[in-house]
Write an enzyme that holds these catalytic residues in place. Structure first.
Site, PDB file in Angstrom:
ATOM      1  N   GLY A  23      20.005 -33.604  -8.816  1.00 48.56           N
ATOM      2  CA  GLY A  23      19.549 -32.542  -7.451  1.00 48.56           C
ATOM      3  C   GLY A  23      20.988 -32.938  -6.501  1.00 48.56           C
ATOM      4  O   GLY A  23      21.278 -32.980  -5.257  1.00 48.56           O
ATOM      5  N   ILE A  24      22.778 -33.073  -7.028  1.00 47.90           N
ATOM      6  CA  ILE A  24      23.806 -33.122  -6.691  1.00 47.90           C
ATOM      7  C   ILE A  24      24.170 -31.727  -5.668  1.00 47.90           C
ATOM      8  O   ILE A  24      25.413 -31.827  -5.188  1.00 47.90           O
ATOM      9  CB  ILE A  24      24.708 -33.388  -7.932  1.00 47.90           C
ATOM     10  CG1 ILE A  24      25.993 -33.983  -7.358  1.00 47.90           C
ATOM     11  CG2 ILE A  24      24.936 -32.151  -9.488  1.00 47.90           C
ATOM     12  CD1 ILE A  24      27.213 -34.443  -8.469  1.00 47.90           C
ATOM     13  N   GLY A  26      22.553 -30.249  -3.676  1.00 43.50           N
ATOM     14  CA  GLY A  26      21.988 -30.029  -2.559  1.00 43.50           C
ATOM     15  C   GLY A  26      22.555 -30.924  -1.628  1.00 43.50           C
ATOM     16  O   GLY A  26      23.615 -31.040  -2.276  1.00 43.50           O
ATOM     17  N   LEU A  79      14.736 -31.089 -14.167  1.00 50.87           N
ATOM     18  CA  LEU A  79      13.881 -31.966 -14.991  1.00 50.87           C
ATOM     19  C   LEU A  79      12.738 -31.552 -14.942  1.00 50.87           C
ATOM     20  O   LEU A  79      11.866 -32.869 -15.302  1.00 50.87           O
ATOM     21  CB  LEU A  79      13.831 -33.064 -12.588  1.00 50.87           C
ATOM     22  CG  LEU A  79      15.271 -33.065 -12.057  1.00 50.87           C
ATOM     23  CD1 LEU A  79      14.317 -33.020 -10.337  1.00 50.87           C
ATOM     24  CD2 LEU A  79      14.860 -34.430 -12.190  1.00 50.87           C
ATOM     25  N   LEU A 100      17.234 -37.723  -6.577  1.00 50.07           N
ATOM     26  CA  LEU A 100      17.252 -36.456  -6.079  1.00 50.07           C
ATOM     27  C   LEU A 100      16.778 -35.429  -5.688  1.00 50.07           C
ATOM     28  O   LEU A 100      17.164 -34.195  -4.793  1.00 50.07           O
ATOM     29  CB  LEU A 100      18.697 -36.450  -5.207  1.00 50.07           C
ATOM     30  CG  LEU A 100      19.564 -37.216  -4.541  1.00 50.07           C
ATOM     31  CD1 LEU A 100      20.548 -36.965  -3.930  1.00 50.07           C
ATOM     32  CD2 LEU A 100      18.657 -38.408  -3.431  1.00 50.07           C
ATOM     33  N   SER A 149       9.979 -39.584   0.265  1.00 52.88           N
ATOM     34  CA  SER A 149      10.172 -38.987   2.111  1.00 52.88           C
ATOM     35  C   SER A 149       8.810 -39.059   2.939  1.00 52.88           C
ATOM     36  O   SER A 149       7.671 -39.674   2.251  1.00 52.88           O
ATOM     37  CB  SER A 149       9.914 -37.267   2.092  1.00 52.88           C
ATOM     38  OG  SER A 149       9.603 -36.652   2.667  1.00 52.88           O
ATOM     39  N   GLU A 151       7.300 -37.044   4.567  1.00 54.06           N
ATOM     40  CA  GLU A 151       6.442 -36.533   3.902  1.00 54.06           C
ATOM     41  C   GLU A 151       5.124 -36.925   3.382  1.00 54.06           C
ATOM     42  O   GLU A 151       3.718 -36.872   3.932  1.00 54.06           O
ATOM     43  CB  GLU A 151       6.728 -34.931   3.671  1.00 54.06           C
ATOM     44  CG  GLU A 151       6.234 -33.947   3.647  1.00 54.06           C
ATOM     45  CD  GLU A 151       5.870 -33.363   4.882  1.00 54.06           C
ATOM     46  OE1 GLU A 151       6.675 -33.425   5.176  1.00 54.06           O
ATOM     47  OE2 GLU A 151       4.726 -32.683   4.587  1.00 54.06           O
ATOM     48  N   TYR A 173       3.735 -30.840  -1.896  1.00 55.26           N
ATOM     49  CA  TYR A 173       5.290 -31.601  -1.792  1.00 55.26           C
ATOM     50  C   TYR A 173       4.983 -32.763  -1.619  1.00 55.26           C
ATOM     51  O   TYR A 173       5.459 -34.167  -2.457  1.00 55.26           O
ATOM     52  CB  TYR A 173       5.999 -30.871  -0.780  1.00 55.26           C
ATOM     53  CG  TYR A 173       7.352 -31.747  -0.478  1.00 55.26           C
ATOM     54  CD1 TYR A 173       8.079 -32.076  -1.519  1.00 55.26           C
ATOM     55  CD2 TYR A 173       7.500 -32.508   0.646  1.00 55.26           C
ATOM     56  CE1 TYR A 173       9.733 -32.755  -1.277  1.00 55.26           C
ATOM     57  CE2 TYR A 173       8.482 -32.849   0.688  1.00 55.26           C
ATOM     58  CZ  TYR A 173       9.292 -33.229   0.149  1.00 55.26           C
ATOM     59  OH  TYR A 173      11.224 -34.262   0.190  1.00 55.26           O
TER      60      TYR A 173
END
Ligand code: NAP
Ligand code: GDD
Length: 368
Positions: A23-24, A26, A79, A100, A149, A151, A173
């Site tokens: 996730g670099i 992002g 991923l 990430l 998260s 979330e 998610y």
């Protein structure tokens, strides 16, 4: 091994630490890369093959010949593809892995639940398995960070939320993140992995994706100010979030991996405001009175199940890690609006110089 892999301190030669980031490309991945490079790390990152450029947040490193392919490396992978993850770990031999990468949009996860579960859930399992297999084969420890998260708290069971608050996810998610969180704890307990979860509350910045609500608002503020956009379409304005600055939050990720013992930490500011309040602050800061003149409600931005409020208690992180956020909500609004006013000014200049007609609809349409 080249001289780039070493540094001198007090006459002694030391190996630089190596980090591998999924996730670099992002928001968080790019700030974390900046942070680790500034600390003298060698940074490897996983990027996805895309038909268009997806590395805009990393251009300052890619265009820097002192850094690119010397202390900063990018590798294609995904991923969903265990092989690509394991090979990259073997190739880069990291001391630390920050996982990430994710399909990180909550609204989109209702449209793509299987994909979200595959990347955010099974993708995490791929990374954990690869770390475990690498450690077993080479006997070298890799410290692991999992991007959990707030979330996961969803329909909150207590206010504020802390590490012991039960999870009640409200989206595919959130469910995938709960699975990934429990997997990380399980690998720590079963195989002794140095694996930590950061339960991060919402964090934003000028690099925030433009379909997340804060950035959608600050982008619109800049364009409305410049006359490029007339209307801003939003969904639920009543939800409450604990918004911090992404630059502060990546430091907390790093601090977790510098601890002797792995553990899980809530990272939050402890301040909560509504989407409506964020709107008012952003419009007022830009000198635009009455956000109601521009904002329209569109039901397509509502979610089948909403997370009404999130407020974090980060006492543990403050006491154990010594972490403290430096930017408060007003500082965040100022930083994002200033940035997006300048971006809109540049867009306006392009329209002006090319005499291209302004089509405000172009800026008003978004899918999520
Ligand atoms: P982001 O800006 O959406 O970045 C997500 C990153 O994951 C991007 O680099 C993206 O690549 C990559 N990615 C997506 N699908 C992938 C796949 N199949 N294989 C490999 N990489 C993939 O998210 P963020 O705000 O930086 O958040 C970072 C992490 O923290 C995410 O796991 C997110 O769920 C979590 N988190 C975020 C917040 C927050 O408020 N920002 C709060 C709590 C937790 P592309 O650039 O190619 O799309
Ligand atoms: N995206 C979006 N777009 N959200 C809107 C809109 C809109 O037009 N209008 C209102 N909202 C509301 C959403 O319904 C939600 O209640 C709130 O604004 C915040 O939405 P997002 O900015 O999309 O963030 P999120 O809270 O759903 O998720 C983010 O934070 C999580 C941590 O709590 C993401 O970064 C997740 O990846 C992260 O885990």
């Amino acid at each position: 091994m080249t001289e780039m892999n070493y540094f001198l301190n007090g006459g002694n030669l030391y190996m630089k630490k190596i980090a591998f980031i999924t996730g670099i490309s992002g928001q968080d991945g790019s700030y974390l890369a900046d942070f680790l490079l500034s600390k003298g790390y060698i940074v490897h990152g996983l990027i996805r093959r895309s038909s268009s450029f997806n590395t805009s947040r990393l251009e300052h490193h890619i265009n820097n010949p002192e850094v690119y392919n010397k202390t900063f490396f990018l590798h294609y992978g995904d991923l969903s593809d265990y092989n690509s993850i394991y090979q990259m770990i073997e190739k880069s031999q990291p001391n630390e892995i920050y996982n990430l990468g994710a399909q990180s949009h909550v609204r989109v996860s209702f449209d793509m639940p299987v994909y979200t579960g595959t990347i955010d859930g099974i993708g995490t399992l791929h990374v954990l398995e690869a770390v475990k297999c690498y450690q077993e084969k080479y006997g070298k420890q890799i410290k692991y960070y999992q991007a959990s998260s707030s979330e996961m708290y969803g329909k909150v069971q207590e206010v504020p939320q802390k590490e012991t608050t039960p999870f009640y996810p409200r989206s595919p998610y959130g469910c995938a993140k709960v699975y990934a969180h429990h997997l990380t704890v399980n690998y720590r307990e079963s195989y002794g992995l140095h694996a930590s979860c950061g339960i991060l509350f919402n964090h934003e910045s000028p690099r925030r994706g433009e379909t997340f609500v804060t950035r959608k608002i600050t982008r619109a503020v800049g364009r409305i100010y410049q006359g490029l956009q007339k209307e801003l379409y939003l969904g639920n304005l009543d939800s409450l979030r604990d918004w911090g600055y992404a630059g502060d939050y990546v430091e907390a990720m790093w601090l977790m991996l510098q601890q002797k013992t792995p553990d899980d930490y809530v990272i939050a500011t402890g301040q909560m405001i509504s989407v409506k309040e964020f709107l008012v602050k952003s419009f007022e800061y830009a000198g635009l009175k009455n956000y109601q003149d521009y904002v329209k409600i569109d039901s397509k931005y509502f979610r089948p199940a909403e997370v009404d409020q999130l407020l974090g208690d980060s006492t543990k992180a403050r006491n154990v890690l010594g972490w403290n956020p430096k930017v408060n909500i007003d500082g965040l609004v100022k930083m994002m609006v200033d940035h997006d006013m300048e971006l809109a000014r540049e867009e306006f200049m392009i329209h002006h110089m090319t005499k291209r007609k302004i089509d405000s609809k172009k800026y008003e349409i978004s899918y999520s």
